[in-house]
Scaffold this active site. Structure first.
Site: not given
Ligand code: BGC
Length: 752
Positions: A262
């Site tokens: 993530d």
């Molecule tokens: C979130 C993810 C997301 C990623 C990219 C993160 O803060 O937890 O779900 O895909 O950002 O935007």
């Protein structure tokens, strides 16, 4: 005496039932020879360059060898607006408006595998138009906490329902040639301290509840990529968790694709390299130069790098790269996908209560629509899951369009202030009179009086309450599930003014309905229902279609009744600073790696204990005999359904149940039939009952149909902690067929 057979025999049985079919994961290995030949031509630098971000939403290929970059897109409810290469700020494009699909809990409320598949195809198609290879979704974590900031993104509190929807979304999306990146693996159930919290739980709970949706999407759906979550599980960050990534995901489930941390969720070079991460998102401070350095000192081997690159290239070759001059030549949102969004919205709406106010009676000539949620667009906000929609039909738009056709007059008043959440950037010079400064700001007397005047003058009042995407959002959990900004006071006043009152809740998670339920003759859960949400809602309110959504989670009467609260596990009294947000503080970014590590080590280490174990959602409420406000699986229709003549038998591979379902009403309607299992005289600990099968059935007025439901024996196993394996307990099962978890209509016993 119970016979408990530990896995081996059962495992053999299921293996032979699957025959020699290649697993969906094995499809990823078809190009392995070609991939190995390519890896042999790559320099170490080129390989390592693939292990971290290139831009905020891409990771590198190797131009010299014709390997295209991998392009990612959020996910999960619409292809996210194009951002700047170095961040999420808008790139200002004009062709990147996408279809906004209903959010996760709404999709799950359809209890429709068929619609989940179509939804996946819609996402997959629009991703291709934008040149995206991987969708950062679906988001499939279990809804453990009613206050969870991402409850609306996630699907259900139940692993079987979550897994069924996750699987079909995955298949639909990947059948269009776009890889999913199923997230957030795993046990990502709270936003509070999400970047550092250690989720501590036992193996049985992990396996039976929290891993199930991932397991089906990977094993049966062939999910090509997986996003390890921000949090830790049992002591280790998910992005370097040997047990989750190497032992379970790759070892047991046979995952052949790649993992992507993530954003900001990678924590070390050695941990990530040795324990299962392929791509650092974003940045290269761990999986860039330090990997090369570690190889030169002998701490890591180039073979390990080759293996990681092979796993990435498998996906690269399974998903066709779209050339830059082909992508983004038409508008992302496509009519066929808007139609899918409409179909899902239609079947997601849950009629919680109805004392006859719905559907809207033909005598109604004047409707007062009250509440800002009637006009609020729900496409953006909520951080990563926001969508720049091509258009969005709000509830008021939908009602007006339908009322116009019927010559009905519609008036609107905002009724309460909207809470805009935390503001980014400078405060506006003039405060907006329709915005509240605090979530619990009392009802505004001027707005209330205006709403009451409209209500008095109308034949029917439709009140739109609920939350918004600043109250329920990634990055924070709600403090309570109370309705914000004096909504309860307003409803009370509206009812006095005009008791012909319907409430529609526009929200993604549960809210406290004790006051509302005691007043309102009809209540509808309307969700954040996508581009065509208002159209679908109007069709249901005016009775053109019967409502057929069922709750994918429990509405507790009181927040304190829900398991993690009742057990004192949440909120954590020792909440510490969130590592994730601290790491991005300007002073921390300037630190040397050694200083940063020292700083991290000095931070509090928040823990979330899951001592409620597998008693999540209705498993808890049923077992502890606590009456919820609205139970899991609940949802009324405009017709009654009769359930008759249950037959059940246990076969070699499955328990088979059949019965007759009849639509006793005068309009076509769908019912979601649910099959729960309760254990009788069990030697093993079980919740009072568990969902084991379900089906959405469409019946014409007066139509009867024989319904068959199967429970594969493997789905009746439990995780035996002592044997560290799945086990099947033989003995008596009670099969409970119903219209909701608290509305069981038929039962039968079988012996397995
Ligand atoms: C979130 C993810 C997301 C990623 C990219 C993160 O803060 O937890 O779900 O895909 O950002 O935007």
């Amino acid at each position: 005496m119970k016979r408990i057979l530990i896995t081996l025999a059962v495992a053999a049985l299921f293996a032979s039932a699957c025959g020699s079919l290649r697993s969906p994961q094995d499809r990823l290995t078809l190009n392995d020879k070609k991939i190995d030949a390519i890896i042999a031509q790559m320099t170490l630098e080129e390989k390592v360059n693939m292990l971290h971000s290139k831009t905020n939403m891409s990771s590198a290929g190797v131009e010299r060898l014709g390997i295209a970059d991998i392009h990612y897109a959020d996910g999960p409810f619409g292809i996210r607006e194009e951002g700047q290469p170095n961040g999420f700020m808008s790139a200002g494009w004009t062709l990147d408006s996408a279809t906004f699909f209903p959010t996760g809990s709404a999709l799950a409320a359809t209890w429709s595998e068929e619609l989940a598949y179509k939804y996946g195809t819609g996402m997959g198609k629009e991703a291709r138009l934008r040149g995206k290879d991987v969708i950062l979704g679906p988001a499939v974590n279990i809804q453990r906490l009613p206050v969870g900031g991402r409850t609306y993104e996630y699907l259900s509190e139940d692993p079987l329902l979550s897994a069924a929807i996750a699987l079909e979304y995955t298949k639909g999306c990947q059948d269009q040639g776009t890889a999913v990146c199923i997230k957030h693996f795993a046990v990502n159930n709270q936003e509070t301290n999400r970047g550092s919290v250690d989720a501590q739980l036992d193996e049985r709970t992990l396996r039976e509840i929290y891993l199930k949706p991932f397991e089906r999407a990977v094993v049966e759906g062939g999910a090509m990529s997986v996003m390890p979550a921000y949090n830790k599980v049992n002591g280790d960050y998910c992005s370097e968790n040997e047990h989750l990534l190497n032992e379970i995901l790759r070892g047991e489930w046979g995952f052949k694709g790649f993992t992507v941390s993530d954003w900001g969720g990678t924590h070390s070079t050695m941990g990530a390299m040795l324990h299962g991460l392929n791509v650092q998102m974003t940045g290269s401070n761990y999986l860039g130069q330090p990997v090369i350095d570690s190889i030169s000192t002998g701490a890591l081997t180039e073979d390990l790098v080759n293996e990681k690159v092979r796993q990435i290239l498998r996906v690269r070759y399974a998903v066709e790269a779209i050339p830059d001059d082909v992508a983004n030549t038409v508008m992302t949102s496509q009519p066929e996908c808007q139609e899918i969004a409409l179909e899902v919205a239609r079947k997601s709406i849950v009629l919680l209560k109805n004392c006859g106010t719905l559907p809207i009676a033909p005598e109604v000539r004047k409707i007062a629509v009250i509440g800002q949620n009637a006009v609020l667009k729900t496409q953006s906000g909520g951080m990563g899951a926001g969508v720049k929609a091509l258009y969005e039909v709000t509830p008021l738009d939908g009602i007006r369009a339908k009322a116009d056709e019927k010559g009905i007059e519609v008036s609107y008043a905002p009724g309460y202030k909207n809470f805009p959440g935390r503001r980014w950037g400078p405060a506006p010079a003039e405060p907006d009179p329709l915005e509240a400064a605090a979530i619990d700001e009392p009802a505004d007397p001027v707005l209330l009086a205006e709403a009451v005047a409209l209500a008095k003058d109308a034949d029917l009042v439709i009140f739109f309450g609920g939350t918004n995407k600043y109250i329920e959002t990634e990055g924070s959990d709600r403090k309570t599930i109370d309705l914000p900004c004096g909504q309860e006071t307003l409803v009370q006043a509206l009812y006095v003014a005009n008791p012909n009152l319907v409430t529609v809740l526009i929200s993604g998670g549960p809210t406290d309905l004790r006051v509302l339920d005691s007043i309102c003759p009809a209540i509808v859960q309307g969700w954040w229902n996508g581009t065509e949400g208002g159209t679908a809602l109007a069709e249901v309110l005016f009775g053109e279609i019967a409502p057929s959504g069922k709750l994918p989670f429990t509405f507790p009467a009181r927040l304190e009744d829900s398991p993690a609260y009742a057990m004192g596990n949440f909120p954590d009294p020792n909440v510490g600073g969130d590592l994730f947000s601290l790491m991005f503080r300007p002073d921390v970014l300037k630190m040397s790696p050694e200083e940063r590590q020292k700083f991290i080590d000095s931070l509090p280490k928040p823990v979330s204990k899951y001592t409620e174990r597998f008693y999540v959602g209705y498993r808890w409420f049923d077992t502890k005999e606590i009456k919820p406000m609205y139970a899991f699986g609940h949802g009324l229709s405009y017709v009654d359904f009769a359930y008759e003549g249950i037959k059940a038998k246990a076969g070699k591979d499955a328990v088979k149940v059949s019965f007759t379902l009849r639509n006793e009403g005068s309009m076509p309607a769908d019912e979601v039939v649910q099959l729960y299992v309760a254990r009788v005289d069990s030697a093993v600990e079980w919740p009072a009952k568990e969902l084991k099968a379900f089906k959405r059935v469409s019946l014409k007025a007066g139509e009867s149909r024989k319904i068959s439901l199967d429970i594969p024996l493997k789905d009746l196993r439990y995780w035996d902690e002592a044997a560290a394996a799945w086990a099947l307990e033989h003995g008596k099962l009670q099969l409970l067929v119903g219209s909701a978890s608290d509305d069981i209509r038929l039962s039968a016993d079988v012996e397995i």
